[in-house]
Scaffold this active site. Structure first.
Site, PDB file in Angstrom:
ATOM      1  N   LYS A   1     -35.254  15.059 -11.540  1.00 58.87           N
ATOM      2  CA  LYS A   1     -36.741  15.283 -12.169  1.00 58.87           C
ATOM      3  C   LYS A   1     -37.573  15.288 -10.767  1.00 58.87           C
ATOM      4  CE  LYS A   1     -36.172  12.312 -16.115  1.00 58.87           C
ATOM      5  NZ  LYS A   1     -35.915  10.818 -16.602  1.00 58.87           N
TER       6      LYS A   1
ATOM      7  N   GLU B   1     -41.245  21.611 -20.300  1.00 58.38           N
ATOM      8  CA  GLU B   1     -41.968  20.312 -20.083  1.00 58.38           C
ATOM      9  C   GLU B   1     -41.138  19.120 -20.317  1.00 58.38           C
ATOM     10  OE1 GLU B   1     -45.495  20.153 -19.151  1.00 58.38           O
ATOM     11  OE2 GLU B   1     -44.536  18.214 -18.671  1.00 58.38           O
TER      12      GLU B   1
ATOM     13  N   VAL C   1     -39.035  16.596 -17.605  1.00 58.70           N
ATOM     14  CA  VAL C   1     -39.484  15.485 -16.602  1.00 58.70           C
ATOM     15  C   VAL C   1     -40.501  14.663 -17.366  1.00 58.70           C
ATOM     16  CG1 VAL C   1     -40.861  15.094 -14.536  1.00 58.70           C
ATOM     17  CG2 VAL C   1     -39.338  16.968 -14.738  1.00 58.70           C
TER      18      VAL C   1
ATOM     19  N   GLY D   1     -40.442  12.709 -20.290  1.00 58.82           N
ATOM     20  CA  GLY D   1     -40.600  12.867 -21.566  1.00 58.82           C
ATOM     21  C   GLY D   1     -41.883  13.653 -22.131  1.00 58.82           C
TER      22      GLY D   1
ATOM     23  N   VAL E   1     -33.631  13.830 -29.506  1.00 54.83           N
ATOM     24  CA  VAL E   1     -34.540  14.586 -29.116  1.00 54.83           C
ATOM     25  C   VAL E   1     -34.594  15.961 -30.432  1.00 54.83           C
ATOM     26  CG1 VAL E   1     -35.923  16.315 -27.754  1.00 54.83           C
ATOM     27  CG2 VAL E   1     -34.573  14.199 -26.834  1.00 54.83           C
TER      28      VAL E   1
HETATM   29  N1  HSE Z   1     -32.267   8.612 -19.437  1.00 55.30           N
HETATM   30  C1  HSE Z   1     -33.492   8.941 -19.223  1.00 55.30           C
HETATM   31  C2  HSE Z   1     -34.415   8.050 -18.576  1.00 55.30           C
HETATM   32  C3  HSE Z   1     -34.109   9.727 -20.319  1.00 55.30           C
HETATM   33  O1  HSE Z   1     -34.184   6.703 -19.003  1.00 55.30           O
HETATM   34  O2  HSE Z   1     -35.748   8.312 -18.365  1.00 55.30           O
HETATM   35  C4  HSE Z   1     -35.185  10.580 -20.001  1.00 55.30           C
HETATM   36  O3  HSE Z   1     -34.865  11.757 -19.229  1.00 55.30           O
END
Ligand code: HSE
Length: 429
Positions: free
Chosen positions: A205, A129, A132, A134, A14
């Protein structure tokens, strides 16, 4: 143009996305934020590591104090993941009057109340932000665009790794382990895939989504959790025969003043829009009492999508958007009292049993269902192995406590070898 310095903590997937977005979209970011933003420090473990990007000399540091004690740095972007030392660095940044942006769902779900209180006390902002789904602007959606509504229901696919695995198992007959390995290679699985596969990631999340949507502090321990490791290719095959597909759903549902909070594999109708959210994509359905149904869809993980959410949080702070997004500005209700016990859930259920190939078995099982107020919607019988019959049953809506009582009795029948799986079925309006 006013210049502003920011720092990143971490330069992984990221972090690199954030760096690239600043390189590629400099003009838009400057125009929209009103600032010439410069990343002047990045905290890493190893300065000499080859990262494939050109970072000016002096930007990388292994010393957090170079960031925390630097008054020119106004925003700290935490991209380390995990609770420690992320939380400690965030608290110190806040106490040093720096705004904080993070994409770390674990620290927000577990420690968000304390961090947001600290931010409020110190007059700085904490935005998250990217924590949750991405790149999907779901938190800003709830916090800014849906504030006129009572939120009634959230149903989401919020973990890309498990959605990728289930998609590959379902559409390409791929083995679980091969699909997981691919998800890891593509960079969206967590360092420890247990967090994805056993649904801890989705629980974090859902806790964040629930806090913002329903105005309560959610303890992650109050969220029912079941991962996807029990899902076999047989369940996927039989699901298709009944017209369903299997997704890991995160569900928050208001139900007569109580809240159902649960994350588990769920069979949903093949024609439902969520059934067609494939690979690592995420989607979240929200029902508001004024707006009705909304669906948010997009990339829930990855370098640039999550970077997009992080950079937009930085821009929001610079626009001096004083919306204090805050888990703890919610009414401090004892959330656990509102949360419906798992035994009271109501849905349809899919059950797969291995039973002896002999007469009267179905009758015995049916009488147990009947006694416990569970009515059968469909039943399929498969004679796949010599002497063993697989029975697959889908019930009508039933109370989970009644299902569990029935299963406990059925398990003890001499004619039953095994209860192979139980998966909830949601019709989803
Ligand atoms: N490991 C998480 C997923 C990454 O697969 O959604 C994003 O939070």
């Amino acid at each position: 143009m006013n210049k502003i310095e920011i720092a990143l903590l971490g330069l992984g997937n990221v972090g690199k996305g954030v760096w690239h977005i600043f390189q590629n979209n400099k003009e838009e970011i400057t125009r929209r934020s009103g600032y010439d933003i410069e990343i002047t420090k990045i905290l890493v473990n190893d300065i000499s590591k080859e990262r494939g990007i050109d970072i000016p000399v002096g930007v990388l540091t292994t010393d957090i104090e170079e960031i925390l004690s630097n008054d020119n740095i106004k925003i700290v972007v935490e991209l380390l993941g995990g609770v420690h030392p992320a939380k400690d660095y965030m608290l110190s940044a806040i106490e040093n009057s720096k705004h904080v942006v993070t994409a770390n769902k674990q620290v927000i779900a577990l420690e968000g109340t304390e961090l947001l209180d600290a931010a409020r006390k110190n007059g700085v902002l904490l935005y998250y932000e990217g924590s949750v789904a991405g790149g999907i602007p779901i938190l800003k959606g709830i916090e800014e665009s849906l504030t006129a509504n009572k939120i009634q229901e959230i149903v989401g696919i919020v973990n890309g790794t498990t959605n990728y695995i289930l998609t590959k198992m379902s559409l390409e007959n791929m083995d679980f382990d091969v699909a997981l390995k691919q998800a890891q290679d593509k960079g969206f699985a967590e360092a420890d895939p247990t967090s994805d596969v056993e649904a801890y990631d989705a629980v974090y999340k859902l806790a964040i989504l629930t806090s913002l949507s329903f105005g309560i502090n959610v303890d992650v321990k109050d969220i029912y959790r079941e991962g996807i490791s029990n899902i076999s290719s047989l369940d996927i095959k039989y699901a298709k025969e009944f017209g369903y597909t299997i997704k890991l759903l995160a569900i928050a549902k208001e139900n007569n003043g109580s809240l159902e909070l649960r994350v588990h594999p769920t069979m949903i109708p093949i024609a439902h829009p969520l059934a067609n959210v494939n690979d690592s994509f995420n989607a979240i359905l929200i029902k508001g009492n004024a707006v009705g149904d909304l669906m948010f869809y997009g990339q829930g993980a990855g370098s640039l999508p999550t970077g997009s959410a992080v950079v937009s949080d930085i821009i929001s702070i610079l626009r001096n958007d004083m919306t204090l997004r805050s888990i703890s500005t919610v009414e401090n209700k004892a959330a656990s009292k509102l949360i419906l016990n798992q035994q009271a859930y109501k849905s349809q259920y899919y059950l797969r049993f291995s039973v002896k190939d002999m007469s009267g078995v179905l009758g015995e099982i049916s009488s147990i269902w009947g006694k416990n107020n569970v009515s059968i919607s469909s039943i399929i019988q498969k004679d796949e192995k010599q002497g063993i019959v697989t029975l697959i049953i889908v019930t009508h809506d039933a109370i989970e406590g009644d299902i569990n009582k029935s299963v406990a009795e059925i398990e003890h029948l001499d004619s039953v070898y095994n209860i192979d799986n139980l998966i909830r079925v949601e019709k989803l309006n």
